[in-house]
Design a protein around this motif. Structure first.
Motif, PDB file in Angstrom:
ATOM      1  N   ALA A 207       0.732  -1.280  -0.183  1.00 35.84           N
ATOM      2  CA  ALA A 207       0.024  -0.009   0.058  1.00 35.84           C
ATOM      3  C   ALA A 207       0.810   1.368  -0.062  1.00 35.84           C
ATOM      4  N   LYS A 208       1.875   1.053   0.840  1.00 32.79           N
ATOM      5  CA  LYS A 208       2.863   2.263   0.751  1.00 32.79           C
ATOM      6  C   LYS A 208       3.540   2.722  -0.470  1.00 32.79           C
ATOM      7  N   ASP A 209       3.890   1.615  -1.197  1.00 31.96           N
ATOM      8  CA  ASP A 209       4.489   1.834  -2.397  1.00 31.96           C
ATOM      9  C   ASP A 209       3.598   2.347  -3.387  1.00 31.96           C
ATOM     10  N   ASP A 210       2.309   2.164  -3.252  1.00 36.36           N
ATOM     11  CA  ASP A 210       1.285   3.075  -4.223  1.00 36.36           C
ATOM     12  C   ASP A 210       1.198   4.231  -4.014  1.00 36.36           C
ATOM     13  N   LYS A 211       1.750   4.789  -2.916  1.00 38.20           N
ATOM     14  CA  LYS A 211       1.617   6.200  -2.603  1.00 38.20           C
ATOM     15  C   LYS A 211       0.411   7.040  -2.574  1.00 38.20           C
ATOM     16  N   PRO A 212      -0.599   6.412  -1.794  1.00 39.01           N
ATOM     17  CA  PRO A 212      -1.843   7.037  -1.913  1.00 39.01           C
ATOM     18  C   PRO A 212      -2.085   8.142  -0.760  1.00 39.01           C
ATOM     19  N   ASP A 213      -3.083   8.860  -0.908  1.00 45.36           N
ATOM     20  CA  ASP A 213      -3.332   9.878   0.109  1.00 45.36           C
ATOM     21  C   ASP A 213      -3.586   9.146   1.379  1.00 45.36           C
ATOM     22  N   ALA A 214      -4.445   8.131   1.033  1.00 47.44           N
ATOM     23  CA  ALA A 214      -4.792   7.634   2.396  1.00 47.44           C
ATOM     24  C   ALA A 214      -5.330   5.902   2.166  1.00 47.44           C
ATOM     25  N   VAL A 215      -4.903   5.205   3.062  1.00 53.75           N
ATOM     26  CA  VAL A 215      -5.430   3.931   3.376  1.00 53.75           C
ATOM     27  C   VAL A 215      -6.722   3.684   3.982  1.00 53.75           C
ATOM     28  N   PHE A 216      -7.880   3.018   3.131  1.00 54.42           N
ATOM     29  CA  PHE A 216      -9.069   2.918   3.879  1.00 54.42           C
ATOM     30  C   PHE A 216      -9.050   1.336   4.485  1.00 54.42           C
TER      31      PHE A 216
END
Ligand code: DHB
Length: 386
Positions: A207-216
């Motif tokens: 998930a971190k590698d995807d560089k999102p604004d947020a994790v749901f």
């Protein structure tokens, strides 16, 4: 002499039968041990507090609560439900810590015409599995949809979803994703760790590698502490990734032990121990006094499950046949520690406020502090089918 003996024997027999007929047994099936044990602990305490506060006499009957441990294994749930109905003459079954255990009892509830009051499990479709199922917990669509709307309105544009890989997780993922995309948001990846013995670290790394604004996130009650620890260890918070989710992850049973990583986490849910109402303040004080720990949403689900059963038994004037009890539960309204609640007569599901909350420190303790209310939300899954 003989006649007197006979009469007193008859009288004794009659009074014994009367006493037995006055007992009304409710069977409560919960995971008291194993991975879901915190749910069992909280639910038991919630149901017992309701009975301690309201007494065991309802409409001239004496309510007996029999609690059984299914370890969250559906085959055990089914066997216990059968035994409770056949051997213990339970007139209603209650509890069910996870969705598969609520599903397991549905055919039996239908066959025995016995109310199945679901006080924990939260997959939307559960109430459609039998006309005898009524729910006092919540549904994942009810909590997930408002989270998507709030996130989009508050500048979150790219999200990775992480949900436990079973029915309520799929519900959460589906309803968050559909709503967030419709709003204009982007889902970068949908990740589903297993329900049993999860290690979230590799999933959080992805998930971190995807560089999102947020994790749901959705994880069931009891798994939040581990998730939060690994969220911190994998450095997502440091990398500026926000954490949002349904309130299961910041469960009141665990949130205070999560440490500063939990500060600022925004979730949507139907209950916080910090809910500001006179009913909740009284509930939390009595619960903490009786148990020495804070109530979570599971405790409230069970407390309200008992409230609903008492209401129904009053309404039927003590009649215990299933169809009469279910009819009395439909449309019931009361003030819960969570706020006003109602049983939708069409779906037998609970209608309730959903609150947007943020983890904050209050008097040195971490709480989910409510700051927005979406009033009287019906399960969107059933509303969408109409
Ligand atoms: C379910 C279980 C949970 O512990 C929870 O927080 C939400 C849903 C379930 O299995 O339905």
């Amino acid at each position: 002499m003989k006649a007197t003996l006979l009469i007193s024997a008859l009288a004794l027999g009659a009074s014994l039968t009367a006493a037995q007929a006055e007992d009304v047994t409710v069977g409560m099936i919960l995971p008291m041990t194993g991975q879901q044990a915190s749910t069992g602990k909280q639910e038991k305490a919630g149901a017992e507090l309701y009975m301690a506060q309201h007494g065991d006499k309802v409409a001239g009957k004496t309510v007996k609560l029999l609690i059984k441990d299914d370890t969250a294994a559906p085959d055990i749930t089914k066997r216990l439900a059968q035994e409770l109905i056949t051997n213990d003459h339970a007139v209603a079954l209650m509890g069910f810590g996870i969705t598969p255990t609520a599903f397991a009892v549905a055919p039996l509830a239908t066959e025995a015409k016995a109310p199945e009051i679901v006080t924990a499990a939260a997959t939307a479709v559960i109430t459609e599995k039998s006309p005898y199922i009524v729910r006092t917990s919540f549904t994942l669509p009810q909590a997930s949809k408002p989270m998507a709307d709030w996130a989009w309105k508050n500048g979150v544009k790219k999200v990775v979803t992480i949900v436990s890989d079973y029915a309520p997780g799929i519900d959460a993922e589906k309803w968050f994703t559909a709503t967030f995309k419709k709003d204009g948001g982007q889902i970068l990846e949908s990740i589903r760790p297993p329900l049993k013995n999860p290690d979230f670290a590799p999933f959080l790394q992805r998930a971190k590698d995807d560089k999102p604004d947020a994790v749901f996130v959705f994880v069931p009650s009891g798994a939040g502490a581990l998730f939060m620890k690994e969220f911190a260890e994998q450095g997502l918070k440091k990398a500026g990734v926000k954490l949002i989710g349904t309130g299961d992850v910041t469960d009141d049973d665990q949130v205070n032990g999560m440490g500063d990583v939990a500060l600022g986490v925004v979730t949507t849910h139907h209950y916080s121990a910090d809910h500001d109402s006179p009913e909740n303040k009284a509930f939390v004080a009595a619960f903490e006094k009786a148990n020495g720990f804070r109530p979570n949403f599971m405790a409230v689900g069970a407390y309200d499950g008992m409230a609903l059963f008492y209401h129904a038994l009053e309404a039927t004037k003590g009649k215990t046949d299933g169809p009469a009890l279910i009819a009395a539960m439909k449309g019931a309204k009361w003030m819960s520690p969570r706020g006003p609640v109602e049983i939708d007569p069409a779906t037998r599901d609970i209608v309730q406020n959903i609150y947007v909350r943020k983890v904050e420190k209050k008097n040195g303790q971490l709480y989910n502090v409510e700051f927005e209310t979406i009033p009287m939300v019906k399960d969107p899954f059933k509303a969408a089918k109409k």
